[in-house]
Design a protein around this motif. Structure first.
Motif, PDB file in Angstrom:
ATOM      1  N   ASP A 229      62.027   4.094   5.770  1.00  0.00           N
ATOM      2  CA  ASP A 229      60.802   4.960   5.502  1.00  0.00           C
ATOM      3  C   ASP A 229      61.031   6.219   5.799  1.00  0.00           C
ATOM      4  N   LYS A 230      60.545   7.297   5.242  1.00  0.00           N
ATOM      5  CA  LYS A 230      60.544   8.713   5.619  1.00  0.00           C
ATOM      6  C   LYS A 230      59.262   9.278   5.842  1.00  0.00           C
ATOM      7  N   ILE A 231      59.174   9.729   6.712  1.00  0.00           N
ATOM      8  CA  ILE A 231      57.846  10.490   7.244  1.00  0.00           C
ATOM      9  C   ILE A 231      58.177  11.949   7.430  1.00  0.00           C
ATOM     10  N   PHE A 232      57.720  12.847   6.610  1.00  0.00           N
ATOM     11  CA  PHE A 232      57.895  14.398   6.663  1.00  0.00           C
ATOM     12  C   PHE A 232      56.789  15.009   6.998  1.00  0.00           C
ATOM     13  N   LEU A 233      56.723  15.883   8.159  1.00  0.00           N
ATOM     14  CA  LEU A 233      55.495  16.667   8.679  1.00  0.00           C
ATOM     15  C   LEU A 233      56.041  17.899   8.128  1.00  0.00           C
ATOM     16  N   LYS A 234      55.310  18.842   8.167  1.00  0.00           N
ATOM     17  CA  LYS A 234      55.481  20.245   8.053  1.00  0.00           C
ATOM     18  C   LYS A 234      56.358  20.828   8.919  1.00  0.00           C
ATOM     19  N   ASP A 235      57.115  22.025   8.764  1.00  0.00           N
ATOM     20  CA  ASP A 235      58.027  22.610   9.691  1.00  0.00           C
ATOM     21  C   ASP A 235      57.375  23.060  10.674  1.00  0.00           C
ATOM     22  N   HIS A 236      57.976  23.221  12.104  1.00  0.00           N
ATOM     23  CA  HIS A 236      57.058  23.536  13.281  1.00  0.00           C
ATOM     24  C   HIS A 236      55.880  23.129  13.565  1.00  0.00           C
ATOM     25  N   ASP A 237      55.578  21.823  13.025  1.00  0.00           N
ATOM     26  CA  ASP A 237      53.919  21.183  12.996  1.00  0.00           C
ATOM     27  C   ASP A 237      53.923  21.161  14.605  1.00  0.00           C
ATOM     28  N   LYS A 243      51.528  12.619  16.458  1.00  0.00           N
ATOM     29  CA  LYS A 243      51.827  11.956  15.163  1.00  0.00           C
ATOM     30  C   LYS A 243      52.628  11.150  15.395  1.00  0.00           C
ATOM     31  N   LEU A 244      53.976  11.391  16.187  1.00  0.00           N
ATOM     32  CA  LEU A 244      55.102  10.373  16.404  1.00  0.00           C
ATOM     33  C   LEU A 244      54.657   9.423  17.394  1.00  0.00           C
ATOM     34  N   ASN A 245      53.718   9.661  18.606  1.00  0.00           N
ATOM     35  CA  ASN A 245      53.396   8.561  19.492  1.00  0.00           C
ATOM     36  C   ASN A 245      52.614   7.661  18.659  1.00  0.00           C
ATOM     37  N   ALA A 263      62.464  16.846  18.844  1.00  0.00           N
ATOM     38  CA  ALA A 263      62.293  16.623  20.368  1.00  0.00           C
ATOM     39  C   ALA A 263      61.923  17.806  21.310  1.00  0.00           C
ATOM     40  N   ALA A 264      62.043  18.828  20.628  1.00  0.00           N
ATOM     41  CA  ALA A 264      61.612  20.046  21.637  1.00  0.00           C
ATOM     42  C   ALA A 264      59.985  20.182  21.306  1.00  0.00           C
ATOM     43  N   ARG A 265      59.301  19.441  20.677  1.00  0.00           N
ATOM     44  CA  ARG A 265      57.784  19.493  20.801  1.00  0.00           C
ATOM     45  C   ARG A 265      57.340  18.094  21.564  1.00  0.00           C
ATOM     46  N   LEU A 266      58.054  17.358  21.979  1.00  0.00           N
ATOM     47  CA  LEU A 266      57.537  16.024  22.796  1.00  0.00           C
ATOM     48  C   LEU A 266      56.955  16.193  23.905  1.00  0.00           C
ATOM     49  N   ASP A 267      56.845  17.293  24.658  1.00  0.00           N
ATOM     50  CA  ASP A 267      56.207  17.851  25.773  1.00  0.00           C
ATOM     51  C   ASP A 267      54.561  17.868  25.462  1.00  0.00           C
TER      52      ASP A 267
END
Length: 304
Positions: A229-237, A243-245, A263-267
């Motif tokens: 499956d492919k889940i694409f979100l907008k760039d810089h979401d 959403k990932l969690n 991964a840089a957004r996971l904080d």
């Protein structure tokens, strides 16, 4: 017809904005200005190439400032993590690259001020501009967003920069620059390519919010990994982490592949990394530059 109308409106706004707000400015007095850009709306490899440039210049004992737009907060976070151990490279975010470049130039702290993008900012005169081309430079309106994936036309960049422009083709077998997958690993360091087929995953899903997710999928499939499956979100979401969690909690027996920028957004805005389960894999890429091109780039930046 609706898309054509949007193109015409976009084009009119683009030209008006440049005429009123982005008139050519003044060159820097001390630092060397470098712009890495592309006609593409996203996914051209600008940040990976900026990373390679900064690493290369730092290896030659040069001090480098990398300017990112505030909107690209995830790219800035990724770069800060990458250069955390290198005091010669510093990362800045701004809404006005031109103003910040001149502020940093006056400090005389940096040998190079490197703009990650900034290709559309015609105030940045006197720069060495590296243009990453994945297709021919656009010349027709139908190549502009939303009919195409270009932000501007080739004629929009003629004559106003007073610097040097180096075009680098990225999309053919003879390309002198390549962006390749280095590893696809989880927090244990296990590479999905080595455990694929033996790991108890019901599905392998791509979950990303980047400029060109299809290129990522193609690169992963070339590694022999079948994507379910492919889940694409907008760039810089900015909601990427939540959403990932949620997806990880709902699919604990599936593997999820994200990118370094994701991964840089996971904080989640806390400044501290969130726990990463074993089924979360980060696809990391490296930039490979042909030796001849690397020599040309260094000669352009260090000796001219």
């Amino acid at each position: 017809m609706k898309s054509l109308a949007i193109v015409l409106c976009y084009r009119a706004a683009y030209l008006l904005h440049h005429a009123l707000c982005l008139r050519p400015g003044k060159p820097l007095g001390h630092s060397r200005l470098v712009v890495v850009g592309s006609y593409r709306t996203g996914g051209a490899g600008k940040t990976p190439f900026c990373t390679w440039l900064a690493e290369t210049l730092s290896a030659h004992e040069k001090h480098v400032a990398i300017l990112c737009h505030e909107y690209a907060y995830d790219e800035a976070a990724m770069l800060r993590e990458h250069f955390a151990a290198d005091p010669k490279v510093k990362i800045f975010t701004t809404r006005n690259r031109y103003r910040l470049a001149h502020e940093l130039d006056r400090t005389k702290e940096f040998d190079f001020i490197l703009c990650d993008d900034g290709f559309e900012d015609s105030r940045l005169v006197g720069a060495t501009t590296f243009v990453l081309l994945w297709e021919n430079a656009p010349t027709r309106l139908r190549e502009l967003w939303p009919l195409g994936n270009a932000r501007s036309l080739i004629k929009d960049h003629s004559g106003h920069r007073s610097g040097n422009t180096v075009e680098i083709h990225c999309n053919d077998p003879t390309s002198k620059i390549r962006f390749v997958l280095d590893n696809i690993a989880n927090k244990k360091g296990e590479d999905l390519r080595s455990v694929h087929g033996s790991a108890p995953y019901k599905q392998i899903n791509i979950f990303c919010g980047i400029g060109d997710p299809n290129r990522l999928c193609n690169d992963i499939q070339k590694q022999g990994i079948a994507i379910t499956d492919k889940i694409f979100l907008k760039d810089h979401d900015r909601c990427f982490s939540n959403k990932l969690n949620k997806a990880l909690q709902e699919n604990p027996q599936s593997a999820f592949i994200i990118t370094e920028k994701d991964a840089a957004r996971l904080d989640n805005g806390t400044g501290k990394p969130l726990p990463r389960p074993d089924n979360l894999y980060i696809a990391r890429q490296k930039t490979i530059v042909d030796e001849t091109l690397a020599h040309h780039i260094l000669n352009e930046l260090l000796n001219s």
